[in-house]
Design a protein around this motif. Structure first.
Motif, PDB file in Angstrom:
ATOM      1  N   MET A 118       0.791  -1.135   0.253  1.00  0.00           N
ATOM      2  CA  MET A 118       0.051   0.077  -0.049  1.00  0.00           C
ATOM      3  C   MET A 118       0.911   1.243  -0.078  1.00  0.00           C
ATOM      4  N   LEU A 119       2.057   1.288   0.559  1.00  0.00           N
ATOM      5  CA  LEU A 119       2.817   2.439   0.677  1.00  0.00           C
ATOM      6  C   LEU A 119       3.864   2.513  -0.759  1.00  0.00           C
ATOM      7  N   SER A 120       4.309   1.449  -1.068  1.00  0.00           N
ATOM      8  CA  SER A 120       4.984   1.268  -2.218  1.00  0.00           C
ATOM      9  C   SER A 120       4.531   1.198  -3.449  1.00  0.00           C
ATOM     10  N   GLU A 121       3.168   0.795  -3.484  1.00  0.00           N
ATOM     11  CA  GLU A 121       2.555   0.716  -4.753  1.00  0.00           C
ATOM     12  C   GLU A 121       3.117  -0.255  -5.729  1.00  0.00           C
ATOM     13  N   LEU A 173      12.754   2.786  -3.337  1.00  0.00           N
ATOM     14  CA  LEU A 173      11.768   3.688  -2.695  1.00  0.00           C
ATOM     15  C   LEU A 173      12.079   4.049  -1.236  1.00  0.00           C
ATOM     16  N   GLN A 174      12.863   2.981  -0.531  1.00  0.00           N
ATOM     17  CA  GLN A 174      13.110   3.259   0.713  1.00  0.00           C
ATOM     18  C   GLN A 174      14.659   3.920   0.610  1.00  0.00           C
ATOM     19  N   MET A 175      15.163   4.463  -0.217  1.00  0.00           N
ATOM     20  CA  MET A 175      16.339   5.095  -0.358  1.00  0.00           C
ATOM     21  C   MET A 175      15.909   6.741  -0.115  1.00  0.00           C
ATOM     22  N   GLU A 176      14.906   7.090  -0.656  1.00  0.00           N
ATOM     23  CA  GLU A 176      14.596   8.266  -0.445  1.00  0.00           C
ATOM     24  C   GLU A 176      14.252   8.947   0.764  1.00  0.00           C
ATOM     25  N   PRO A 177      14.523  10.201   0.951  1.00  0.00           N
ATOM     26  CA  PRO A 177      14.212  10.858   2.371  1.00  0.00           C
ATOM     27  C   PRO A 177      12.928  10.399   3.150  1.00  0.00           C
ATOM     28  N   TRP A 199       9.543  10.510   4.674  1.00  0.00           N
ATOM     29  CA  TRP A 199       8.248  11.340   4.391  1.00  0.00           C
ATOM     30  C   TRP A 199       8.739  12.588   3.663  1.00  0.00           C
ATOM     31  N   GLY A 200       9.617  12.331   2.652  1.00  0.00           N
ATOM     32  CA  GLY A 200      10.013  13.371   1.698  1.00  0.00           C
ATOM     33  C   GLY A 200      10.858  14.508   2.245  1.00  0.00           C
ATOM     34  N   THR A 201      10.924  14.857   3.454  1.00  0.00           N
ATOM     35  CA  THR A 201      11.576  15.817   4.066  1.00  0.00           C
ATOM     36  C   THR A 201      12.662  15.565   4.999  1.00  0.00           C
ATOM     37  N   ILE A 202      12.781  14.548   5.757  1.00  0.00           N
ATOM     38  CA  ILE A 202      13.622  14.289   6.666  1.00  0.00           C
ATOM     39  C   ILE A 202      14.915  13.764   5.974  1.00  0.00           C
ATOM     40  N   THR A 203      15.963  14.350   5.681  1.00  0.00           N
ATOM     41  CA  THR A 203      17.070  13.858   5.009  1.00  0.00           C
ATOM     42  C   THR A 203      18.022  12.997   5.634  1.00  0.00           C
ATOM     43  N   PHE A 204      17.953  13.062   7.288  1.00  0.00           N
ATOM     44  CA  PHE A 204      19.135  12.278   7.928  1.00  0.00           C
ATOM     45  C   PHE A 204      18.519  10.831   8.171  1.00  0.00           C
ATOM     46  N   LEU A 205      17.468  10.538   7.836  1.00  0.00           N
ATOM     47  CA  LEU A 205      16.795   9.250   8.226  1.00  0.00           C
ATOM     48  C   LEU A 205      16.527   8.465   6.851  1.00  0.00           C
ATOM     49  N   PRO A 206      16.758   7.168   6.598  1.00  0.00           N
ATOM     50  CA  PRO A 206      16.441   6.932   5.478  1.00  0.00           C
ATOM     51  C   PRO A 206      14.970   6.344   5.608  1.00  0.00           C
ATOM     52  N   ASN A 207      14.176   6.194   4.451  1.00  0.00           N
ATOM     53  CA  ASN A 207      12.790   5.875   4.174  1.00  0.00           C
ATOM     54  C   ASN A 207      12.452   4.503   4.394  1.00  0.00           C
ATOM     55  N   TRP A 208      13.116   3.902   5.592  1.00  0.00           N
ATOM     56  CA  TRP A 208      12.903   2.361   5.722  1.00  0.00           C
ATOM     57  C   TRP A 208      11.457   2.214   6.168  1.00  0.00           C
ATOM     58  N   TYR A 209      10.841   1.352   5.660  1.00  0.00           N
ATOM     59  CA  TYR A 209       9.336   0.980   5.969  1.00  0.00           C
ATOM     60  C   TYR A 209       9.242   0.497   7.391  1.00  0.00           C
ATOM     61  N   ILE A 210      10.297   0.192   8.007  1.00  0.00           N
ATOM     62  CA  ILE A 210      10.078  -0.298   9.632  1.00  0.00           C
ATOM     63  C   ILE A 210       9.717   1.108  10.433  1.00  0.00           C
ATOM     64  N   PHE A 211      10.019   2.323  10.014  1.00  0.00           N
ATOM     65  CA  PHE A 211       9.518   3.494  10.673  1.00  0.00           C
ATOM     66  C   PHE A 211       8.093   3.941  10.329  1.00  0.00           C
ATOM     67  N   LEU A 225      12.185  -5.535   2.315  1.00  0.00           N
ATOM     68  CA  LEU A 225      10.817  -5.056   2.639  1.00  0.00           C
ATOM     69  C   LEU A 225      10.765  -3.959   3.736  1.00  0.00           C
ATOM     70  N   PHE A 226      11.652  -3.988   4.866  1.00  0.00           N
ATOM     71  CA  PHE A 226      11.522  -3.082   6.049  1.00  0.00           C
ATOM     72  C   PHE A 226      12.790  -2.236   6.166  1.00  0.00           C
ATOM     73  N   LEU A 227      13.713  -2.823   5.593  1.00  0.00           N
ATOM     74  CA  LEU A 227      15.049  -2.243   6.352  1.00  0.00           C
ATOM     75  C   LEU A 227      16.083  -1.876   5.183  1.00  0.00           C
ATOM     76  N   GLY A 228      15.355  -1.234   4.042  1.00  0.00           N
ATOM     77  CA  GLY A 228      16.194  -0.958   2.987  1.00  0.00           C
ATOM     78  C   GLY A 228      17.176  -1.833   2.082  1.00  0.00           C
ATOM     79  N   GLY A 229      16.920  -2.938   2.473  1.00  0.00           N
ATOM     80  CA  GLY A 229      17.615  -3.941   1.562  1.00  0.00           C
ATOM     81  C   GLY A 229      19.221  -3.779   1.651  1.00  0.00           C
ATOM     82  N   TRP A 230      19.729  -3.758   0.321  1.00  0.00           N
ATOM     83  CA  TRP A 230      21.200  -3.633   0.592  1.00  0.00           C
ATOM     84  C   TRP A 230      21.565  -2.188   0.647  1.00  0.00           C
ATOM     85  N   SER A 231      20.816  -1.160   0.977  1.00  0.00           N
ATOM     86  CA  SER A 231      21.342   0.236   1.054  1.00  0.00           C
ATOM     87  C   SER A 231      21.834   0.227   2.468  1.00  0.00           C
ATOM     88  N   GLY A 232      22.797   1.258   2.545  1.00  0.00           N
ATOM     89  CA  GLY A 232      23.639   1.451   3.981  1.00  0.00           C
ATOM     90  C   GLY A 232      24.864   1.952   3.608  1.00  0.00           C
TER      91      GLY A 232
END
Length: 347
Positions: free
Chosen positions: A183-186, A196-200, A202-214, A279-286
């Protein structure tokens, strides 16, 4: 002048050879993780219980998985006289093979450029990758059910029946937790979900990844718990339950067929860890190289599963079913409703 970078699929022989190399590398890495997960579990539980764990075979017991494999390979292979022999032999492979082929859709790094070609660090990217994962996960239950039925043993049959009930009960809750991510990623592509999880956030907070766990902490917790239950991981190993069913579905197994069941258990742990990370922790990003990031997340999950085994006693069967139908499924439905409302309000 910089040469144009093109897709590898434009060169069919090179595409096939690259695909085979990726399959071989992923298979070898997963086999090594599965082998040394047994060593890690013994060492971690040993230290939690003020013991040393394996120490005699190699430095700090690092050769113990190899010793165990050789021992089981040369042990006598026994098939009960009244067993359904073909199904009896087939069952361990039906449990192990789906776990390995699930890795075909798991992305483990960003695309790299080699010789002017783009090489994706993923065996294949299906646009319905998550559905593929769910389908492969469901096949694992057949291996346990067939092992219990083919053994011609009441204890084994009871273990197989328990596995069926667990799969039906907790597959629903696991599916509900994953739907929230859709529903979030479509999208159903694991590759796109990672992107999609590598974007900021909520679109504004740049110091945290957009991991779906949040944004989906409840869905993450539901997925981890239900997945551990589906693969019969202690303390939810009711289909085996040696204190009740001798050894449950694998009571009549020996030698390498017995080893395949435990290889499948650890392979499924790696699969769940990789899917949860994706799905929740950004996969290979880091902060590190993509495959290393994914590997660290897999090891962290496996440590948590081992910690859970060392801490929790085995639950009763009625407690397990009550938790599934009366707690986890309602929580999953409630999370879907809240997620749907939030998505509608944000749009």
């Amino acid at each position: 002048m910089t040469p144009e970078i093109v897709s590898l699929s434009n060169n069919w022989p090179l595409f096939v050879s690259t695909m085979l190399v990726k399959i071989l590398v992923v298979f070898v890495v997963v086999i090594l993780i599965v082998a040394y997960a047994t060593w890690l579990e013994r060492k971690v539980i040993g230290h939690m219980q003020t013991r040393l764990g394996p120490m005699e075979t190699g430095w700090h017991g690092l050769l113990q998985p190899i010793a165990d494999g050789l021992k089981l390979f040369f042990k006598e292979d026994i098939i009960p006289a009244k067993a359904a022999k073909f199904t009896f032999v087939l069952a361990p492979m039906m449990l192990l093979v789906p776990a390995f082929i699930t890795f075909a859709v798991v992305p483990f790094g960003r695309d790299i450029e080699i010789g002017g070609y783009i090489v994706p660090l993923q065996i294949t990217d299906l646009n319905v990758g998550v559905l593929y994962v769910l389908a492969m996960a469901s096949l694992g239950a057949y291996g346990i059910v067939l092992a219990g039925w083919a053994s011609n043993s009441k204890y084994s049959l009871l273990g197989g029946i328990r596995s069926t009930a667990q799969m039906i009960s907790f597959e629903l809750a696991a599916g509900l937790s994953i739907v929230a991510v859709f529903m979030l990623s479509e999208t159903l592509s694991l590759r796109e979900i990672v992107a999609l999880q590598m974007e900021p956030l909520w679109g504004t907070i740049t110091f945290l990844p957009n991991w779906y766990i949040f944004s989906q902490p409840l869905a993450f917790g539901l997925f981890i718990l239900t997945s551990l239950i589906e693969i019969n991981r202690t303390p939810f190993d009711l289909p085996e339950a040696e204190s009740e069913l001798v050894s449950g579905f694998c009571t009549e197994y020996s030698s390498m067929k017995y080893a395949l069941f435990f290889m499948a258990e650890y392979a499924n742990m790696v699969v769940i860890a990789a899917i949860a990370a994706t799905l929740f922790l950004g996969g290979w990003s880091g902060p590190f190289f993509g495959p290393i990031n994914l590997l660290l997340k897999i090891v962290a999950f496996m440590f948590f599963a081992i910690w859970l085994r060392a801490t929790m006693p085995r639950v009763r069967y009625d407690q397990l079913m009550t938790m599934g139908w009366k707690v986890l499924i309602p929580l999953g439905l409630a999370n879907l409703i809240v997620t749907g409302i939030v998505v509608l309000l944000v749009q």
